[in-house]
Scaffold this active site. Structure first.
Site, mmCIF file in Angstrom:
data_model
loop_
_atom_site.group_PDB
_atom_site.id
_atom_site.type_symbol
_atom_site.label_atom_id
_atom_site.label_comp_id
_atom_site.label_asym_id
_atom_site.label_seq_id
_atom_site.Cartn_x
_atom_site.Cartn_y
_atom_site.Cartn_z
ATOM 1 C CG ASP A 64 -2.110 0.895 1.097
ATOM 2 O OD1 ASP A 64 -2.204 1.608 0.087
ATOM 3 O OD2 ASP A 64 -2.962 0.879 2.004
ATOM 4 C CG ASP B 209 -3.394 3.954 -3.207
ATOM 5 O OD1 ASP B 209 -4.320 3.145 -3.404
ATOM 6 O OD2 ASP B 209 -3.394 4.773 -2.276
ATOM 7 C CD GLU B 210 -5.615 -0.918 -1.331
ATOM 8 O OE1 GLU B 210 -5.262 -1.671 -0.393
ATOM 9 O OE2 GLU B 210 -6.649 -0.232 -1.293
#
Length: 420
Positions: free
Chosen positions: A27, A121-122
């Protein structure tokens, strides 16, 4: 769990046991804010809020320096500035975030092909089969953190565990810029003291229902008979929590995962009563949704709208289409039909259009006739003009009058909220 501002951060020592922990959850840390600080070094170490500077907009992301004052994603910017008056408000640059996300995902896929992006974003990574090439899961996680920082200038937090659920919990606890490893044999001990609110998928209502019955920790869940959980929460949710509390999560890393929906929304500078303006805005948002579907090669089977009134009451409506589509005109027609069914007595603060239940456009079966053929040709031409001259170079004539009056926002809508 941490409070989202780095408080309560937990990380593993260098020699942490990673036996049986083949799943990584990576993350990025405060992704949008971190990219802005990367691109503008003068912002580093400062409290920044990513969002439109208008007080009626919401926070898309905040740096950890701002989060320590209580600033959170989805909070009105005006409230965020009251909590953190010295914060700097920075407009979002979504294309830049997509560019950086692509770099990060390429690094992940250099290590293993088993990558499941959850958002911009993860992602989950299954590194069980990468040991011979890269070493143990813990070593792979450390290598990934080093590569991401070295190649992008950004930091990430990684949870390493035997299951997706525990890996995600571990990455959250290790934020920011941390690594937390939970060996398979340590799963029960890791879970037991955590709040029920830490369970992945447990929202405020579910957690309140559990806490009202004295079930506050995961250890409490384990001590609660399954039938009581199912009576309190329903069979599906009760059973799910019963399993997750015991570290049972059979979900594998799914490399076929695709974006589930595409949407755009606008928060107005002033509450809007004029139905013509609202319908025009729905049409504009539908055109943008259609353009995104076409550029990504998707069609949608369902159209949904979101309406937030002046009193902050928020409603949503959805409609299944006769045939999947990526035609903005068809999406806009459905949005108008849905809007006609909602209460329109109060002025509107926010309005949005979303396409759901996506499928690859190539899967469509050619029909004997195509009612949208004319619109397809027009929108293909618009796509070409946009690619050449940029978004906004060509628009519907019906939209010019409503946007010319200055009532609608002139800036593009904010990107999805950054929770990291």
């Amino acid at each position: 769990m941490g409070r989202g501002d780095g408080t309560g951060r937990v990380v593993s020592p260098e020699d942490a046991d990673d036996t049986g922990a083949g799943i990584l959850h990576v993350d990025m840390d405060a992704f949008y804010a971190s990219v802005e600080q990367l691109d503008d070094p003068s912002l580093r170490g400062k409290a920044i809020i990513v969002g439109a500077p208008e007080s009626r907009s919401v926070v898309s992301s905040a740096s950890y320096e701002a989060r320590r004052f209580g600033v959170r994603s989805a909070m009105p910017v005006a409230q965020a500035l009251r909590l953190c008056p010295h914060a700097i408000v920075v407009r979002p640059h979504f294309e830049r975030y997509l560019e950086m996300s692509s770099q990060v995902m390429r690094i992940f896929r250099d290590v293993t092909p088993l990558v499941e992006p959850l958002s911009i974003d993860e992602a989950f990574l299954d590194v069980s089969g990468a040991r011979r090439l890269w070493g143990s899961p813990g070593r792979i996680a450390r290598m990934l953190r080093h590569r991401v920082l070295e190649e992008t200038g950004l930091t990430c937090s990684i949870g390493v565990a035997a299951t997706k659920h525990v890996a995600k919990m571990a990455s959250t606890l290790s934020k920011p810029d941390g690594l937390l490893i939970v060996a398979e044999a340590d799963t029960a001990a890791f879970l037991a003291p955590r709040s029920v609110r830490a369970l992945w998928g447990v929202g405020p209502k579910t957690s309140e229902a559990l806490e009202a019955r004295g079930i506050r920790t995961i250890a409490d869940v384990i001590d609660t008979p399954r039938d009581l959980l199912e009576r309190a929460l329903g069979v599906a949710m009760g059973g799910r929590i019963w399993h997750l509390a015991r570290g049972i999560d059979a979900r594998e890393v799914d490399t076929s995962r695709v974006e589930r929906s595409v949407g755009h929304e606008e928060t107005f500078h002033e509450d809007i009563r004029d139905m013509a303006i609202l319908r025009s805005e729905l049409r504009r948002l539908a055109d943008r949704v259609g353009a995104r579907l076409r550029s990504s090669g998707w069609e949608a089977s369902t159209v949904a709208i979101k309406v937030r009134y002046a009193d902050f009451t928020t409603i949503s409506r959805s409609q299944t289409l006769p045939e999947p589509t990526a035609v903005g005109q068809r999406i806009g027609d459905a949005a108008h039909d849905l809007f006609a069914s909602v209460d329109r007595t109060l002025p509107v603060r926010l309005i949005g259009v979303r396409a759901e239940k996506l499928r690859p456009a190539a899967a469509a079966t050619p029909a004997l006739w195509d009612d949208d053929e004319g619109w397809r040709r027009i929108e293909d031409a618009l796509d070409g003009a946009t690619a050449r001259f940029g978004r906004g170079a060509v628009t519907r004539a019906t939209l010019l009058g409503t946007r010319g009056g200055g009532t609608l926002p002139s800036s593009p809508p904010p990107p999805p909220l950054d929770q990291g």
